[in-house]
Structure formats: C-alpha cells, structure tokens
Design an enzyme around this catalytic site. Structure first.
Site, PDB file in Angstrom:
ATOM      1  N   LYS A  39      36.058  36.708  36.766  1.00 54.69           N
ATOM      2  CA  LYS A  39      37.392  37.216  36.409  1.00 54.69           C
ATOM      3  C   LYS A  39      38.351  37.186  37.587  1.00 54.69           C
ATOM      4  O   LYS A  39      38.103  37.808  38.622  1.00 54.69           O
ATOM      5  CB  LYS A  39      37.247  38.659  35.911  1.00 54.69           C
ATOM      6  CG  LYS A  39      38.507  39.299  35.446  1.00 54.69           C
ATOM      7  CD  LYS A  39      38.784  38.972  34.003  1.00 54.69           C
ATOM      8  CE  LYS A  39      40.006  39.711  33.512  1.00 54.69           C
ATOM      9  NZ  LYS A  39      41.020  38.822  33.018  1.00 54.69           N
ATOM     10  N   VAL A  44      35.337  41.546  43.615  1.00 55.73           N
ATOM     11  CA  VAL A  44      34.342  40.626  44.173  1.00 55.73           C
ATOM     12  C   VAL A  44      34.766  39.180  43.946  1.00 55.73           C
ATOM     13  O   VAL A  44      34.600  38.323  44.829  1.00 55.73           O
ATOM     14  CB  VAL A  44      32.931  40.893  43.601  1.00 55.73           C
ATOM     15  CG1 VAL A  44      31.928  39.866  44.107  1.00 55.73           C
ATOM     16  CG2 VAL A  44      32.472  42.303  43.976  1.00 55.73           C
ATOM     17  N   CYS A  45      35.359  38.898  42.789  1.00 51.71           N
ATOM     18  CA  CYS A  45      35.829  37.528  42.528  1.00 51.71           C
ATOM     19  C   CYS A  45      36.927  37.142  43.517  1.00 51.71           C
ATOM     20  O   CYS A  45      36.955  36.008  44.009  1.00 51.71           O
ATOM     21  CB  CYS A  45      36.315  37.389  41.092  1.00 51.71           C
ATOM     22  SG  CYS A  45      34.988  37.538  39.877  1.00 51.71           S
ATOM     23  N   THR A  46      37.819  38.062  43.815  1.00 52.21           N
ATOM     24  CA  THR A  46      38.872  37.789  44.796  1.00 52.21           C
ATOM     25  C   THR A  46      38.252  37.512  46.162  1.00 52.21           C
ATOM     26  O   THR A  46      38.634  36.548  46.840  1.00 52.21           O
ATOM     27  CB  THR A  46      39.868  38.961  44.860  1.00 52.21           C
ATOM     28  OG1 THR A  46      40.477  39.116  43.576  1.00 52.21           O
ATOM     29  CG2 THR A  46      40.937  38.714  45.910  1.00 52.21           C
ATOM     30  N   VAL A  49      36.605  33.918  45.964  1.00 52.07           N
ATOM     31  CA  VAL A  49      37.587  32.831  45.953  1.00 52.07           C
ATOM     32  C   VAL A  49      38.274  32.715  47.317  1.00 52.07           C
ATOM     33  O   VAL A  49      38.454  31.611  47.838  1.00 52.07           O
ATOM     34  CB  VAL A  49      38.599  33.051  44.804  1.00 52.07           C
ATOM     35  CG1 VAL A  49      39.771  32.111  44.900  1.00 52.07           C
ATOM     36  CG2 VAL A  49      37.902  32.903  43.456  1.00 52.07           C
TER      37      VAL A  49
END
Length: 154
Positions: A39, A44-46, A49
């Site tokens: 997402k 954590v995704c930020t 990425v």
C-alpha cells in the site's frame, strides 16, 4: 498459491505504471529487481520504496533496473512517486493477477488479523529471464540493501 523459485522462468509481467506501460519481456538482457509492496503511503511501504530510491544509483551502477508493484491505482502511485521523488517506476496491479502469478499473494497476518493479501516479496530476474533470487515476506526497511548486496555478489 504456488511460489516462484530460483531457476524458474520469470512469470509474465505487463502492467501500467507511473512512467507508462512496462513489459518485463522487453527487458531481456538486463537484470531486473521486481518488488511487491501492499500500500502506497503506509509507513513500511514508504520506507521500502524510499530505500530503493536511495539505493538506485548503486543498483543502476550494477546494471540493473528496479520496479515496485502494488495493487494501488496508477494515479495514487503517481502521487506517491512524486511526493517521495522516486527515480524508479511503480506499477499498478489492481486485481493482483501479477502478484498471484509471482506467488506474492496469499495468507498473512496483519495486526493480529488473519487475511489474504499481497505478500511483501522481492525477485531478481537475470538477463536470461530466469529468477536469480526469490524472497518472500521481506523486511521492507532492509529490502533494498539486501538486494543490492546480492547484486554485488553476482
């Protein structure tokens, strides 16, 4: 859901992204990192990425390209890429067809709740189109550094 293994031919991947359409078949001769993240804008995704953004010069120096894949729509991924000044494309897999094909979809637990969804997974596809590395349920914060270390060892 079956998983992709080292030595397998890379599954098909043809998706729309933040920099236009991408078809992995057209990247023959290049090493490609494909990472799946659940997402855009989640913590954590930020981190994951942005760690690929930060490692991109070294990944490029290792003659590899990198793509992030998420179920988010392209417009959401574009806002995400713009906000964090990403130097690599993010690809939209809204129906999870590609994630399922790559084995990056299945049962998981989030905040103590069992569910089925995208599994944070990363693959390295070699210049010949075979999978050189298949990592499931990766640590998003350490993923880019781990993949870069693997590239350096090849």
């Amino acid at each position: 859901m079956s998983r992709v293994n080292v030595g397998d031919a890379a599954p098909a991947l043809s998706l729309e992204g933040t920099r236009g359409p991408v078809d992995i078949a057209t990247l023959a001769g290049r090493r490609v990192i494909v990472y799946f993240f659940p997402k855009a804008f989640s913590p954590v995704c930020t981190d994951q990425v942005c760690s690929y953004r930060d490692e991109l010069p070294a990944i490029t120096a290792a003659d590899a390209v990198v793509y992030g894949v998420s179920p988010d729509p392209v417009d959401e991924l574009s806002r995400f890429a713009d906000q964090f000044d990403l130097g690599h494309a993010l690809l939209s897999d809204p129906d999870a067809t590609t994630a399922k094909r790559w084995g990056a979809w299945g049962p998981k637990t989030v905040n103590g709740q069992a569910m089925v969804g995208l599994l944070r997974s990363t693959f390295v596809v070699g210049p010949d189109g075979t999978v050189e590395s298949a990592d499931y349920e990766v640590d998003g914060r350490a993923d880019a550094a781990a993949q870069l270390a693997g590239l350096s060892a090849r």
